[in-house]
Motif scaffolding. Structure first.
Motif, mmCIF file in Angstrom:
data_model
loop_
_atom_site.group_PDB
_atom_site.id
_atom_site.type_symbol
_atom_site.label_atom_id
_atom_site.label_comp_id
_atom_site.label_asym_id
_atom_site.label_seq_id
_atom_site.Cartn_x
_atom_site.Cartn_y
_atom_site.Cartn_z
ATOM 1 N N TYR A 165 2.896 -9.555 -2.428
ATOM 2 C CA TYR A 165 2.286 -10.370 -1.388
ATOM 3 C C TYR A 165 3.067 -11.671 -1.231
ATOM 4 C CZ TYR A 165 -1.436 -7.071 -2.495
ATOM 5 O OH TYR A 165 -2.149 -5.918 -2.722
ATOM 6 N N THR B 281 1.205 -0.820 -6.071
ATOM 7 C CA THR B 281 1.618 -2.157 -6.481
ATOM 8 C C THR B 281 1.756 -3.025 -5.237
ATOM 9 O OG1 THR B 281 2.821 -1.356 -8.425
ATOM 10 C CG2 THR B 281 3.436 -3.527 -7.575
ATOM 11 N N GLY B 282 1.173 -4.216 -5.270
ATOM 12 C CA GLY B 282 1.251 -5.115 -4.131
ATOM 13 C C GLY B 282 2.272 -6.218 -4.355
ATOM 14 N N HIS C 220 -5.313 -3.590 -10.486
ATOM 15 C CA HIS C 220 -4.359 -3.664 -9.362
ATOM 16 C C HIS C 220 -3.142 -4.498 -9.742
ATOM 17 C CE1 HIS C 220 -2.673 -3.920 -5.399
ATOM 18 N NE2 HIS C 220 -2.833 -5.231 -5.342
ATOM 19 N N LYS C 221 -1.976 -3.852 -9.755
ATOM 20 C CA LYS C 221 -0.741 -4.556 -10.077
ATOM 21 C C LYS C 221 -0.232 -5.288 -8.832
ATOM 22 C CE LYS C 221 0.647 -1.076 -13.486
ATOM 23 N NZ LYS C 221 1.676 -0.067 -13.857
ATOM 24 N N HIS C 222 0.154 -6.515 -9.017
ATOM 25 C CA HIS C 222 0.609 -7.277 -7.852
ATOM 26 C C HIS C 222 1.443 -8.477 -8.269
ATOM 27 C CE1 HIS C 222 -3.061 -9.411 -9.136
ATOM 28 N NE2 HIS C 222 -2.433 -10.497 -8.689
ATOM 29 N N THR D 109 4.900 0.829 -3.613
ATOM 30 C CA THR D 109 4.734 -0.600 -3.412
ATOM 31 C C THR D 109 4.354 -0.882 -1.968
ATOM 32 O OG1 THR D 109 6.327 -1.183 -5.138
ATOM 33 C CG2 THR D 109 5.907 -2.837 -3.452
ATOM 34 N N LEU E 93 -7.867 -11.433 -4.685
ATOM 35 C CA LEU E 93 -7.337 -10.696 -5.832
ATOM 36 C C LEU E 93 -8.255 -10.818 -7.041
ATOM 37 C CD1 LEU E 93 -3.562 -11.635 -5.466
ATOM 38 C CD2 LEU E 93 -4.568 -9.377 -5.092
ATOM 39 N N VAL F 272 -5.535 -7.452 2.423
ATOM 40 C CA VAL F 272 -5.584 -7.237 0.973
ATOM 41 C C VAL F 272 -6.992 -6.828 0.558
ATOM 42 C CG1 VAL F 272 -5.234 -8.266 -1.298
ATOM 43 C CG2 VAL F 272 -3.700 -8.857 0.580
#
Length: 311
Positions: free
Chosen positions: A38, A35-36, A60-62, A7, A53, A22
């Motif tokens: 933010y 995993t982000g 991309h998981k965030h 993460t 995004l 980002v």
């Protein structure tokens, strides 16, 4: 269970530098696989971050998380929730914690929080005299913890125009560097945490919303003139005083993932160059006084941190 390489927690993710960081992360498949998490002041209005995004890889998981950095309650609640999710396996272990957020108010006095992506302000740094002499007649940016914390030093009542805000901003940056030194030393001697490194970065002057309440002339200089000057200057001096957002964002990501930082000692870079921090930031007695004050102000108690030497 969560599944990714780890993460990345980034504060101030909707700001100019935050959203540029980002963007840089998502351009690299190996980093977009992380995993982000933010954090922003208000997720509903984080339009800059959402644009980045939306343009990035769908894989991309965030999460976009509300966090008011001017509120200790909000900071504690958000940190506790992130810790809970990591412990439960909902988030992979934290690989990088990028403490980025700043605000510079030249007209009014508002107390807030400055995080670890910081500029190295000090009395002797000639870069701070490009637009004038903000420290003329002054010998320190650290008069006392109490004066800085209570906002009684370098106030608009001093009658020195916008330089009063510049000095307060510089003092907050100095304090951030002091805390970096202190944290690096304490982590380095902790038997369970000594594998964690602490790094700092001076990203230079950039065109962002940092001074959005600084008046029309300052807004013109920061938002119109600075991007042009920085675009040209970085070609001749990559780590010069003025830099494009993309350059500084790249430096942040490089420092987090590509640089072998020493353990138990702060590594501080000016862009990509190793840089010696201010003399005041290296003063052990001042650093401890700042640390001790912060522990009390934040209401940190036994059990709140896994750091052994936290008192």
């Amino acid at each position: 269970m969560a599944s990714s390489q780890g993460t990345i927690v980034l504060t101030g993710a909707n700001g100019g530098l935050g959203s540029a960081i980002v963007t840089n992360l998502l351009k690299k498949p190996e980093l977009a696989a992380y995993t982000g998490v933010y954090t922003v002041r208000k997720a509903a209005t984080a339009t800059a971050l959402k644009r980045v995004l939306d343009a990035g890889p769908a894989s991309h998981k965030h999460d976009i998380v509300d966090l008011d950095l001017s509120s200790l309650v909000s900071v504690r609640e958000t940190a506790a929730e992130i810790n809970r999710r990591v412990a439960a396996g909902d988030l992979p272990p934290i690989r990088a914690l990028i403490l980025n957020a700043a605000y510079q108010d030249h007209e009014e006095l508002d107390l807030g929080t400055t995080m670890f992506l910081t500029s190295c302000f000090n009395i002797d740094d000639k870069r701070n005299t490009i637009g004038g002499e903000p420290y003329k007649g002054r010998t320190t940016l650290f008069p006392s913890v109490e004066e800085l914390a209570k906002g009684t030093w370098s106030t608009p009542k001093d009658g020195d125009g916008w330089w009063t805000g510049f000095r307060r901003y510089g003092a907050s940056k100095l304090c951030a560097v002091m805390l970096m030194h202190e944290l690096a030393n304490r982590i380095g001697t902790d038997p369970d945490l000594s594998n964690i490194t602490v790094v700092g970065l001076d990203p230079g002057a950039m065109s962002s919303d940092l001074t959005r309440r600084g008046g029309s002339s300052m807004h013109f200089n920061i938002k119109v003139m600075l991007p042009i000057i920085a675009y040209l200057a970085v070609k001749f001096s990559p780590n010069g005083a003025m830099r494009p957002l993309w350059k500084s964002a790249g430096d942040v990501v490089r420092l987090c993932f590509d640089v072998d930082a020493p353990k138990g000692k702060l590594l501080y870079l000016n862009g990509t160059d190793e840089f010696e921090t201010a003399k005041e930031a290296r003063n052990a007695a001042n650093r401890k006084s700042l640390w001790d004050y912060g522990v009390v102000a934040a209401g940190i108690k036994q059990g709140d941190t896994v750091l052994t030497n936290w008192q």
